[in-house]
Design a protein around this motif. Structure first.
Motif, PDB file in Angstrom:
ATOM      1  N   ASP A   1      -3.487   0.715  -6.595  1.00 11.21           N
ATOM      2  CA  ASP A   1      -3.015  -0.010  -5.456  1.00 11.21           C
ATOM      3  C   ASP A   1      -4.323  -0.202  -4.484  1.00 11.21           C
ATOM      4  OD1 ASP A   1      -0.263  -0.568  -6.396  1.00 11.21           O
ATOM      5  OD2 ASP A   1       0.308   1.436  -5.136  1.00 11.21           O
ATOM      6  N   GLY A   2      -5.302   0.364  -4.738  1.00 12.88           N
ATOM      7  CA  GLY A   2      -6.448   0.496  -3.769  1.00 12.88           C
ATOM      8  C   GLY A   2      -6.426   1.185  -2.661  1.00 12.88           C
ATOM      9  N   LEU A   3      -5.517   2.378  -2.695  1.00 10.59           N
ATOM     10  CA  LEU A   3      -5.404   3.196  -1.795  1.00 10.59           C
ATOM     11  C   LEU A   3      -5.920   4.520  -1.721  1.00 10.59           C
ATOM     12  CD1 LEU A   3      -1.643   2.344  -0.864  1.00 10.59           C
ATOM     13  CD2 LEU A   3      -3.378   1.498  -0.183  1.00 10.59           C
ATOM     14  N   ARG A   4      -6.507   5.262  -0.787  1.00  9.77           N
ATOM     15  CA  ARG A   4      -6.955   6.618  -1.023  1.00  9.77           C
ATOM     16  C   ARG A   4      -6.722   7.266   0.198  1.00  9.77           C
ATOM     17  NH1 ARG A   4     -12.871   7.250   0.092  1.00  9.77           N
ATOM     18  NH2 ARG A   4     -12.751   9.502   0.700  1.00  9.77           N
TER      19      ARG A   4
ATOM     20  N   ILE B   1      -2.412  19.926   1.344  1.00  3.77           N
ATOM     21  CA  ILE B   1      -2.255  20.471   2.544  1.00  3.77           C
ATOM     22  C   ILE B   1      -1.555  19.434   3.792  1.00  3.77           C
ATOM     23  CG2 ILE B   1      -3.690  21.053   4.778  1.00  3.77           C
ATOM     24  CD1 ILE B   1      -5.733  22.162   2.843  1.00  3.77           C
ATOM     25  N   ALA B   2      -1.960  18.209   3.362  1.00  3.73           N
ATOM     26  CA  ALA B   2      -1.141  17.151   4.397  1.00  3.73           C
ATOM     27  C   ALA B   2       0.266  17.148   3.762  1.00  3.73           C
ATOM     28  CB  ALA B   2      -1.997  15.675   4.421  1.00  3.73           C
ATOM     29  N   ALA B   3       0.614  17.107   2.854  1.00  4.10           N
ATOM     30  CA  ALA B   3       1.900  16.958   2.371  1.00  4.10           C
ATOM     31  C   ALA B   3       2.752  18.057   2.570  1.00  4.10           C
ATOM     32  CB  ALA B   3       1.774  16.718   0.772  1.00  4.10           C
ATOM     33  N   LYS B   4       2.228  19.159   2.656  1.00  6.73           N
ATOM     34  CA  LYS B   4       2.982  20.485   3.083  1.00  6.73           C
ATOM     35  C   LYS B   4       3.173  20.239   4.582  1.00  6.73           C
ATOM     36  CE  LYS B   4       2.609  25.417   3.206  1.00  6.73           C
ATOM     37  NZ  LYS B   4       1.658  26.504   2.947  1.00  6.73           N
TER      38      LYS B   4
ATOM     39  N   LEU C   1      11.462   9.402 -13.709  1.00  8.67           N
ATOM     40  CA  LEU C   1      10.908  10.401 -12.948  1.00  8.67           C
ATOM     41  C   LEU C   1      11.545  10.634 -11.461  1.00  8.67           C
ATOM     42  CD1 LEU C   1       8.243  11.644 -12.466  1.00  8.67           C
ATOM     43  CD2 LEU C   1       7.186   9.607 -11.368  1.00  8.67           C
ATOM     44  N   HIS C   2      11.643  11.718 -11.055  1.00  6.77           N
ATOM     45  CA  HIS C   2      12.526  12.185  -9.881  1.00  6.77           C
ATOM     46  C   HIS C   2      11.899  11.742  -8.639  1.00  6.77           C
ATOM     47  CE1 HIS C   2      14.755  14.440  -7.031  1.00  6.77           C
ATOM     48  NE2 HIS C   2      13.494  15.156  -6.441  1.00  6.77           N
ATOM     49  N   ASP C   3      12.557  11.077  -7.799  1.00  8.39           N
ATOM     50  CA  ASP C   3      12.003  10.441  -6.501  1.00  8.39           C
ATOM     51  C   ASP C   3      12.491  11.321  -5.427  1.00  8.39           C
ATOM     52  OD1 ASP C   3      11.048   8.855  -4.647  1.00  8.39           O
ATOM     53  OD2 ASP C   3      11.653   7.048  -5.265  1.00  8.39           O
ATOM     54  N   PRO C   4      11.825  12.020  -4.737  1.00  8.61           N
ATOM     55  CA  PRO C   4      12.167  12.654  -3.658  1.00  8.61           C
ATOM     56  C   PRO C   4      12.423  11.852  -2.383  1.00  8.61           C
ATOM     57  CG  PRO C   4       9.695  13.195  -3.977  1.00  8.61           C
ATOM     58  CD  PRO C   4      10.336  12.404  -5.228  1.00  8.61           C
ATOM     59  N   SER C   5      11.908  10.775  -2.255  1.00 12.09           N
ATOM     60  CA  SER C   5      12.199   9.799  -1.049  1.00 12.09           C
ATOM     61  C   SER C   5      13.567   9.330  -1.094  1.00 12.09           C
ATOM     62  CB  SER C   5      11.233   8.729  -0.950  1.00 12.09           C
ATOM     63  OG  SER C   5      11.331   7.983  -2.170  1.00 12.09           O
ATOM     64  N   LYS C   6      14.143   9.526  -2.108  1.00 15.48           N
ATOM     65  CA  LYS C   6      15.657   8.975  -2.073  1.00 15.48           C
ATOM     66  C   LYS C   6      16.497   9.891  -1.477  1.00 15.48           C
ATOM     67  CE  LYS C   6      14.762   5.428  -4.497  1.00 15.48           C
ATOM     68  NZ  LYS C   6      14.115   4.094  -3.718  1.00 15.48           N
TER      69      LYS C   6
ATOM     70  N   TYR D   1       4.338   9.716  -2.199  1.00 12.44           N
ATOM     71  CA  TYR D   1       3.073   9.523  -2.938  1.00 12.44           C
ATOM     72  C   TYR D   1       2.403  10.502  -3.034  1.00 12.44           C
ATOM     73  CZ  TYR D   1       2.861   4.259  -3.549  1.00 12.44           C
ATOM     74  OH  TYR D   1       2.958   3.216  -4.046  1.00 12.44           O
ATOM     75  N   MET D   2       2.350  11.266  -1.858  1.00 13.70           N
ATOM     76  CA  MET D   2       1.648  12.698  -2.021  1.00 13.70           C
ATOM     77  C   MET D   2       1.991  13.591  -2.921  1.00 13.70           C
ATOM     78  SD  MET D   2       0.610  13.266   2.142  1.00 13.70           S
ATOM     79  CE  MET D   2      -0.443  12.438   2.886  1.00 13.70           C
ATOM     80  N   GLU D   3       3.214  14.107  -2.844  1.00 14.91           N
ATOM     81  CA  GLU D   3       3.774  14.983  -3.882  1.00 14.91           C
ATOM     82  C   GLU D   3       4.000  14.322  -5.291  1.00 14.91           C
ATOM     83  OE1 GLU D   3       7.278  15.948  -1.994  1.00 14.91           O
ATOM     84  OE2 GLU D   3       6.347  17.252  -0.574  1.00 14.91           O
ATOM     85  N   LEU D   4       3.891  13.153  -5.430  1.00 17.33           N
ATOM     86  CA  LEU D   4       3.986  12.803  -6.888  1.00 17.33           C
ATOM     87  C   LEU D   4       2.517  12.489  -7.382  1.00 17.33           C
ATOM     88  CD1 LEU D   4       6.919  10.381  -7.034  1.00 17.33           C
ATOM     89  CD2 LEU D   4       7.085  12.661  -7.736  1.00 17.33           C
ATOM     90  N   GLY D   5       1.531  12.655  -6.674  1.00 19.34           N
ATOM     91  CA  GLY D   5       0.267  12.252  -7.137  1.00 19.34           C
ATOM     92  C   GLY D   5      -0.330  10.984  -7.240  1.00 19.34           C
ATOM     93  N   LEU D   6       0.669  10.124  -6.462  1.00 19.84           N
ATOM     94  CA  LEU D   6      -0.055   8.934  -6.593  1.00 19.84           C
ATOM     95  C   LEU D   6      -0.926   8.095  -5.570  1.00 19.84           C
ATOM     96  CD1 LEU D   6       4.032   7.176  -6.608  1.00 19.84           C
ATOM     97  CD2 LEU D   6       2.216   7.899  -8.521  1.00 19.84           C
ATOM     98  N   ILE D   7      -1.492   9.329  -4.939  1.00 18.72           N
ATOM     99  CA  ILE D   7      -2.668   9.050  -3.942  1.00 18.72           C
ATOM    100  C   ILE D   7      -3.244  10.414  -3.478  1.00 18.72           C
ATOM    101  CG2 ILE D   7      -1.236   9.636  -1.861  1.00 18.72           C
ATOM    102  CD1 ILE D   7      -3.087   7.291  -0.314  1.00 18.72           C
ATOM    103  N   ASN D   8      -4.546  10.132  -3.751  1.00 22.81           N
ATOM    104  CA  ASN D   8      -5.377  11.346  -3.569  1.00 22.81           C
ATOM    105  C   ASN D   8      -6.597  11.094  -2.611  1.00 22.81           C
ATOM    106  OD1 ASN D   8      -7.911  11.192  -5.322  1.00 22.81           O
ATOM    107  ND2 ASN D   8      -6.207  10.784  -6.957  1.00 22.81           N
ATOM    108  N   GLU D   9      -7.388  12.217  -2.586  1.00 24.99           N
ATOM    109  CA  GLU D   9      -8.482  12.114  -1.388  1.00 24.99           C
ATOM    110  C   GLU D   9      -9.786  11.848  -2.277  1.00 24.99           C
ATOM    111  OE1 GLU D   9      -7.981  16.446  -2.426  1.00 24.99           O
ATOM    112  OE2 GLU D   9      -6.764  14.856  -1.515  1.00 24.99           O
ATOM    113  N   ASP D  10      -9.797  11.950  -3.698  1.00 21.59           N
ATOM    114  CA  ASP D  10     -11.063  11.802  -4.550  1.00 21.59           C
ATOM    115  C   ASP D  10     -11.368  10.256  -4.922  1.00 21.59           C
ATOM    116  OD1 ASP D  10     -11.339  14.449  -4.579  1.00 21.59           O
ATOM    117  OD2 ASP D  10     -10.073  14.746  -5.940  1.00 21.59           O
ATOM    118  N   GLU D  11     -10.366   9.498  -5.268  1.00 16.59           N
ATOM    119  CA  GLU D  11     -10.574   8.280  -5.755  1.00 16.59           C
ATOM    120  C   GLU D  11      -9.398   6.966  -5.252  1.00 16.59           C
ATOM    121  OE1 GLU D  11     -10.667   8.832  -9.868  1.00 16.59           O
ATOM    122  OE2 GLU D  11      -8.563   8.992 -10.097  1.00 16.59           O
TER     123      GLU D  11
END
Length: 135
Positions: free
Chosen positions: A48-51, A113-116, A2-7, A34-44
């Motif tokens: 890791d227990g993060l939202r 929106i936040a990621a942008k 997986l491409h990791d933009p944080s690198k 996390y935002m751009e790779l879909g590892l965190i979202n506002e729905d659930e």
């Protein structure tokens, strides 16, 4: 793999240019990742227990922890005092970062929106007040 933009940290302004400590910049880049790779979202809550929830800095519940852009960075860095001080004259948050964290406008902010806006901040060092409606 997986491409990791944080690198690709050269895509972003330096910590010095952003008036941040390196640890703060790194946590914001990880948040963007996390935002751009879909590892965190506002729905659930994620595995890791993060939202993501822009309306709260950081809220810990039995089911997990929700936070805004800054709160998410705090969670990912594992440092509750991450944004307590800054390398500025009065150790206060740079105005653009303050806008990013607290002055998005009276609209629901989704992860895209936040990621942008976070990407704009990391690449330009700028963030206007009431930024969410323009995204």
């Amino acid at each position: 793999m997986l491409h990791d933009p944080s690198k690709e940290t050269s895509l972003f302004l330096s910590a010095e240019a952003l008036s941040l400590f390196e640890k703060q910049r790194d946590a914001l880049i990880k948040t963007l990742n996390y935002m751009e790779l879909g590892l965190i979202n506002e729905d659930e809550y994620n595995q890791d227990g993060l939202r993501f929830y822009m309306g709260e800095w950081l809220t810990k519940r039995d089911c997990g922890t929700a936070g805004c852009i800054g709160g998410t960075a705090v969670m990912l860095a594992g440092d509750d005092k991450l944004f307590e001080y800054y390398p500025t004259v009065y150790k206060m948050a740079p105005p653009a970062l303050d806008n990013l964290f607290f002055s998005w406008g009276a609209v629901h902010v989704t992860v895209p929106i936040a990621a942008k806006q976070l990407r704009k901040y990391l690449t330009t060092g700028e963030c206007p007040r009431q930024w969410a409606p323009e995204n």
